[in-house]
Design a protein around this motif. Structure first.
Motif, PDB file in Angstrom:
ATOM      1  N   GLU A  48       0.852  -1.193   0.000  1.00  0.00           N
ATOM      2  CA  GLU A  48       0.000   0.000   0.000  1.00  0.00           C
ATOM      3  C   GLU A  48       0.884   1.239   0.000  1.00  0.00           C
ATOM      4  O   GLU A  48       1.948   1.266   0.632  1.00  0.00           O
ATOM      5  N   HIS A  49       0.455   2.284  -0.701  1.00  0.00           N
ATOM      6  CA  HIS A  49       1.173   3.568  -0.700  1.00  0.00           C
ATOM      7  C   HIS A  49       0.883   4.313   0.605  1.00  0.00           C
ATOM      8  O   HIS A  49      -0.039   3.979   1.352  1.00  0.00           O
ATOM      9  N   PHE A  50       1.678   5.351   0.881  1.00  0.00           N
ATOM     10  CA  PHE A  50       1.344   6.265   1.989  1.00  0.00           C
ATOM     11  C   PHE A  50       1.514   7.717   1.553  1.00  0.00           C
ATOM     12  O   PHE A  50       2.063   8.551   2.246  1.00  0.00           O
ATOM     13  N   LYS A  51       1.003   7.984   0.356  1.00  0.00           N
ATOM     14  CA  LYS A  51       0.889   9.339  -0.206  1.00  0.00           C
ATOM     15  C   LYS A  51       2.239  10.047  -0.331  1.00  0.00           C
ATOM     16  O   LYS A  51       2.341  11.258  -0.178  1.00  0.00           O
ATOM     17  N   VAL A  52       3.263   9.266  -0.590  1.00  0.00           N
ATOM     18  CA  VAL A  52       4.588   9.788  -0.885  1.00  0.00           C
ATOM     19  C   VAL A  52       5.047   9.090  -2.155  1.00  0.00           C
ATOM     20  O   VAL A  52       4.838   7.880  -2.315  1.00  0.00           O
ATOM     21  N   MET A  56       4.661   3.046  -2.380  1.00  0.00           N
ATOM     22  CA  MET A  56       4.144   1.686  -2.572  1.00  0.00           C
ATOM     23  C   MET A  56       5.292   0.713  -2.814  1.00  0.00           C
ATOM     24  O   MET A  56       5.327  -0.382  -2.237  1.00  0.00           O
ATOM     25  N   GLN A  57       6.248   1.105  -3.652  1.00  0.00           N
ATOM     26  CA  GLN A  57       7.394   0.227  -3.915  1.00  0.00           C
ATOM     27  C   GLN A  57       8.215   0.011  -2.649  1.00  0.00           C
ATOM     28  O   GLN A  57       8.712  -1.097  -2.401  1.00  0.00           O
ATOM     29  N   SER A  73       7.811 -17.905   2.163  1.00  0.00           N
ATOM     30  CA  SER A  73       7.448 -17.498   0.805  1.00  0.00           C
ATOM     31  C   SER A  73       5.935 -17.346   0.722  1.00  0.00           C
ATOM     32  O   SER A  73       5.196 -18.314   0.908  1.00  0.00           O
ATOM     33  N   VAL A  74       5.499 -16.125   0.472  1.00  0.00           N
ATOM     34  CA  VAL A  74       4.073 -15.796   0.338  1.00  0.00           C
ATOM     35  C   VAL A  74       3.961 -14.844  -0.846  1.00  0.00           C
ATOM     36  O   VAL A  74       4.818 -13.964  -1.022  1.00  0.00           O
ATOM     37  N   PRO A  75       2.934 -14.973  -1.684  1.00  0.00           N
ATOM     38  CA  PRO A  75       2.789 -14.035  -2.803  1.00  0.00           C
ATOM     39  C   PRO A  75       2.674 -12.586  -2.322  1.00  0.00           C
ATOM     40  O   PRO A  75       1.941 -12.294  -1.374  1.00  0.00           O
ATOM     41  N   VAL A  76       3.416 -11.690  -2.982  1.00  0.00           N
ATOM     42  CA  VAL A  76       3.392 -10.262  -2.661  1.00  0.00           C
ATOM     43  C   VAL A  76       3.012  -9.508  -3.936  1.00  0.00           C
ATOM     44  O   VAL A  76       3.506  -9.828  -5.026  1.00  0.00           O
ATOM     45  N   PHE A  77       2.133  -8.511  -3.788  1.00  0.00           N
ATOM     46  CA  PHE A  77       1.586  -7.823  -4.958  1.00  0.00           C
ATOM     47  C   PHE A  77       1.775  -6.319  -4.840  1.00  0.00           C
ATOM     48  O   PHE A  77       1.556  -5.738  -3.770  1.00  0.00           O
ATOM     49  N   HIS A  78       2.142  -5.697  -5.954  1.00  0.00           N
ATOM     50  CA  HIS A  78       2.220  -4.239  -6.020  1.00  0.00           C
ATOM     51  C   HIS A  78       0.807  -3.657  -5.999  1.00  0.00           C
ATOM     52  O   HIS A  78      -0.078  -4.121  -6.720  1.00  0.00           O
ATOM     53  N   GLY A  79       0.612  -2.618  -5.177  1.00  0.00           N
ATOM     54  CA  GLY A  79      -0.681  -1.963  -5.083  1.00  0.00           C
ATOM     55  C   GLY A  79      -0.765  -0.727  -5.966  1.00  0.00           C
ATOM     56  O   GLY A  79       0.111  -0.463  -6.792  1.00  0.00           O
ATOM     57  N   GLN A  80      -1.828   0.051  -5.756  1.00  0.00           N
ATOM     58  CA  GLN A  80      -1.990   1.312  -6.481  1.00  0.00           C
ATOM     59  C   GLN A  80      -0.823   2.239  -6.141  1.00  0.00           C
ATOM     60  O   GLN A  80      -0.362   2.290  -5.002  1.00  0.00           O
ATOM     61  N   ASN A  81      -0.387   3.015  -7.120  1.00  0.00           N
ATOM     62  CA  ASN A  81       0.771   3.878  -6.913  1.00  0.00           C
ATOM     63  C   ASN A  81       0.451   5.151  -6.140  1.00  0.00           C
ATOM     64  O   ASN A  81       1.365   5.821  -5.654  1.00  0.00           O
ATOM     65  N   GLY A  82      -0.823   5.494  -6.049  1.00  0.00           N
ATOM     66  CA  GLY A  82      -1.196   6.715  -5.351  1.00  0.00           C
ATOM     67  C   GLY A  82      -2.675   6.737  -5.066  1.00  0.00           C
ATOM     68  O   GLY A  82      -3.337   5.684  -5.007  1.00  0.00           O
TER      69      GLY A  82
END
Length: 293
Positions: A48-52, A56-57, A73-82
């Motif tokens: 999750e992003h935190f408005k910076v 998110m990355q 090992s657990v699947p990790v997913f990129h979230g919304q960038n903003g």
């Protein structure tokens, strides 16, 4: 060592952890708690992003660091960038929520949200029917309206439109507001004595917290203690009765994060307190049993 018990299969939950893990120091403790709890089948972890910019990355990278330190090992997913209003694309995290919600699986699906709630909002915006198939536990807002903001509530302010979309969506929402989540207090000395010795992950949790505590961004902290405010999202999924709650109208979050009345908002579950002793001791005991000497 390890846990010499498990949870009956029919009591187990599918969970997705949604976390701004690199924002400050409490998210990693909650992630660890989820991963060490046999009742929770962690299907994936969402950054999750935190408005910076780039946040998110950074959260994604911190999640991977935690998993490496735990040897998991657990699947990790990129979230919304903003913000929901600024990112029109749908992230792999939001897609994963939708896919998991639409699966033919008898186990309930819980989304455990420890920051801005943008990923869940995007999933609901894109596929509204999943609101009937998930339960969302969110650490956020100042709770039941009307309530004037005693301070800016961080998780809500990081995406107010997303917060209001979820609050108005009709999803089964269990809300842990600010006056509840700030009560999960622990001294840094206790973290050093009891958590730091727990292998690579214990050292990471301690050092990550101490480094942040000494940074300029930690001006709001008390200096030698911490509130592990994200941990109730995990503990409530494990044991919904570890606190008191009631049903009330979901609040409307205003720009200053005050809670306002919106008469046509749906009813949600709002926690009024949680058992901090249970939450902290369950986390620490699992760390000691799984990673202690």
């Amino acid at each position: 060592m390890g846990l010499d018990f498990t949870t009956p299969e029919y009591k187990r939950l599918r969970v997705i952890v949604d976390t701004d893990a690199a924002c400050e120091a409490d998210d990693p403790f909650a992630i660890v708690h989820a991963l060490l709890s046999p009742k929770l089948c962690v299907m994936g972890i969402l950054a999750e992003h935190f408005k910076v910019e780039g946040s998110m990355q950074r959260s994604y990278d911190e999640i991977k660091t935690i998993l490496d330190a735990m040897g998991m090992s657990v699947p990790v997913f990129h979230g919304q960038n903003g913000l929901l209003s600024e990112d029109e694309s749908i992230s792999e995290a939001a897609k994963f929520i939708i896919d998991e919600a639409l699966k033919d699986d008898e186990r309930p699906l819980f989304i455990l949200c420890q920051g801005a709630i943008t990923n869940v909002a995007k999933a609901l915006e894109f596929c509204p029917e999943i609101r009937y198939k998930i339960t969302v536990i969110w650490i956020g807002t100042h709770g039941e309206a009307p309530c004037k903001a005693p301070f800016t509530e961080f998780n809500a302010v990081n995406d107010i439109p997303a917060a209001n979309l979820v609050l108005q969506s009709g999803v089964d929402l269990w809300l842990v507001p600010s006056h509840v989540y700030i009560t999960i207090n622990i001294g840094i000395a206790e973290i050093q004595r009891r958590i730091r010795p727990c292998g690579k992950i214990g050292e990471h949790l301690f050092k990550n917290l101490v480094d942040y505590n000494m940074s300029e961004g930690a001006g709001w902290t008390q200096g030698e203690s911490w509130s592990l405010g994200d941990s109730p999202a995990i503990a409530i999924a494990i044991n919904p009765g570890c606190g008191h709650y009631h049903t009330a109208k979901a609040p409307l979050v205003l720009e200053d994060t005050s809670s306002a009345v919106k008469e046509d908002n749906p009813d949600i579950r709002i926690y009024t307190d949680v058992d901090s002793r249970y939450i902290l001791e369950d986390l620490i005991a699992k760390l000691e049993l799984c990673y202690g000497n």
